[in-house]
Motif scaffolding. Structure first.
Motif, short mmCIF file in Angstrom:
data_model
loop_
_atom_site.label_atom_id
_atom_site.label_comp_id
_atom_site.label_asym_id
_atom_site.label_seq_id
_atom_site.Cartn_x
_atom_site.Cartn_y
_atom_site.Cartn_z
N SER A 239 0.79 -0.71 0.11
CA SER A 239 0.07 0.30 -0.40
C SER A 239 1.13 1.44 0.25
O SER A 239 1.85 1.23 0.16
CB SER A 239 -0.65 0.21 1.09
OG SER A 239 -1.32 1.66 1.23
N HIS B 147 0.31 3.92 1.93
CA HIS B 147 0.14 4.14 3.00
C HIS B 147 1.25 2.94 3.63
O HIS B 147 1.06 1.54 3.74
CB HIS B 147 -1.21 3.72 3.26
CG HIS B 147 -2.01 5.36 3.38
ND1 HIS B 147 -1.74 7.06 3.48
CD2 HIS B 147 -2.68 5.20 2.20
CE1 HIS B 147 -1.93 7.42 2.69
NE2 HIS B 147 -2.99 6.62 1.96
N ASP C 199 2.56 6.03 8.50
CA ASP C 199 1.27 7.82 8.67
C ASP C 199 0.12 7.29 8.99
O ASP C 199 -0.56 8.44 8.95
CB ASP C 199 1.50 8.29 6.84
CG ASP C 199 1.37 7.11 5.83
OD1 ASP C 199 1.26 5.87 5.82
OD2 ASP C 199 0.37 7.63 5.18
N ILE C 200 -0.03 6.06 8.86
CA ILE C 200 -1.44 5.45 9.92
C ILE C 200 -1.25 5.22 10.36
O ILE C 200 -0.24 4.57 11.26
CB ILE C 200 -2.28 4.19 8.85
CG1 ILE C 200 -2.72 4.90 7.17
CG2 ILE C 200 -3.66 4.53 9.33
CD1 ILE C 200 -3.37 7.04 7.34
N LEU D 232 -6.21 0.31 5.31
CA LEU D 232 -5.52 0.45 4.07
C LEU D 232 -6.32 1.46 2.66
O LEU D 232 -5.86 2.20 2.33
CB LEU D 232 -3.70 -0.24 4.20
CG LEU D 232 -3.05 0.24 5.09
CD1 LEU D 232 -2.15 -1.52 5.16
CD2 LEU D 232 -2.11 0.53 5.33
N GLY E 107 -6.72 4.43 1.72
CA GLY E 107 -6.11 4.54 0.36
C GLY E 107 -6.93 4.77 -0.95
O GLY E 107 -6.41 5.39 -2.13
N ARG F 239 -5.35 9.34 10.61
CA ARG F 239 -3.90 9.28 9.93
C ARG F 239 -2.27 10.65 10.82
O ARG F 239 -3.24 11.00 11.96
CB ARG F 239 -4.44 10.26 9.04
CG ARG F 239 -5.05 9.83 8.27
CD ARG F 239 -5.42 11.30 6.92
NE ARG F 239 -6.97 10.52 5.87
CZ ARG F 239 -6.62 10.50 4.66
NH1 ARG F 239 -5.66 9.51 4.04
NH2 ARG F 239 -8.02 9.90 4.50
#
Length: 291
Positions: free
Chosen positions: A3, A5, A86-87, A106, A110, A165
């Motif tokens: 992902s 993220h 970042d998550i 995710l 996303g 987030r």
């Protein structure tokens, strides 16, 4: 990672030797999707740290972080700040995430149509519970009626099953409370909403949690509810309707307490001994002294 993220999962813990192993085992079923798992130890005196360190030897994604200031909110904040993804996922040490939990988080963040959503929370059932099937049926019914899940926007977060987030955390961190007499997850949610950021409830973000909170004596549970009042008052959100709902919550908890009291989760059956003497109560995540 598959992902764009990077998902860090934070697990605050205090004396959870009976639960932390199964918690990490469930997370590690999606290890390839996780950037890291941060277990934040909050002065455990049992084998919690030993268990985490043993698992970390064969799973480098698992990392032990220490926070000496007592309180779930301090452990949570330390984990959020130490995470590099970042998550930021956040679950309890007695949570067992369901199949596809990380993928659900995710995939949702996303998407291009979820940029206004800063946090998500999921749905939970209970394991080690004689009422699991009934609760599961009721939850599915509410989802089918659109009363739960379905990506609806809400103003709360379930600390045992949530993610946000990093940018959301950085935006609201200074506004959140470290008062041990408030609900840290509800306080965080209200801070997020006050910042103009949305919270979504996801139907497929499933987790199982221990039903041990139901064994909290009604008197102690009253402290927990008063903490809910303090949390809402802190944000100027207390209304007569909220007071009625909290009062109803106390009677609902009383019913759950009476229903669970005779059940022995270790023997998976109801016993007369449990009915008379009860079992070990769960320590609630707020301070009774200030609640």
């Amino acid at each position: 990672m598959t992902s764009a993220h990077a998902l860090s999962v934070i697990v605050p813990t205090f004396n959870e030797e009976n639960y932390i192993g199964a918690c990490l085992e469930a997370l590690l079923r999606e290890e390839e999707l996780l950037h890291e798992i941060l277990v934040v130890d909050n002065n455990s005196t049992d084998r919690t740290v030993e268990i985490v360190e043993r698992i970390a030897v064969s799973h480098p994604a698992v990392r032990l972080v220490r926070e000496p200031t007592p309180g779930a909110v301090h452990a949570r904040n330390t984990g959020f700040d130490a995470a590099t993804g970042d998550i930021l996922g956040r679950i309890d040490a007695d949570t067992r995430v369901g199949e596809g939990w990380a993928r659900t988080v995710l995939d949702y963040f996303g998407r291009t149509d979820t940029e206004s959503v800063g946090a998500v929370t999921g749905l939970s059932n209970s394991y080690d519970s004689p009422y699991r099937s009934l609760k599961g049926w009721y939850m599915r019914r509410l989802v089918s009626k659109g009363l739960l899940g379905n990506e609806q926007r809400i103003r709360n977060l379930h600390g045992a099953n949530m993610a946000l987030r990093r940018t959301t955390w950085e935006r609201v961190k200074s506004a959140t409370s470290v008062d041990p007499g408030v609900h840290e997850d509800a306080d965080l949610a209200l801070c997020i909403c006050a910042a103009g950021t949305e919270i979504a409830q996801l139907s497929q973000m499933r987790a199982d949690v221990s039903p041990r909170r139901a064994l909290t004596p009604p008197g102690e549970f009253s402290h927990y509810l008063r903490a809910g009042i303090r949390t809402l008052e802190r944000h100027g959100a207390m209304t007569p309707q909220h007071r009625r709902l909290l009062r109803l919550h106390w009677f609902t908890h009383l019913g759950a307490y009476l229903a669970y009291r005779p059940y022995d989760p270790d023997r998976h059956r109801f016993t007369v001994r449990r009915l008379i003497f009860g079992g070990p109560p769960r320590t609630m995540p707020v301070s009774a002294a200030v609640a």
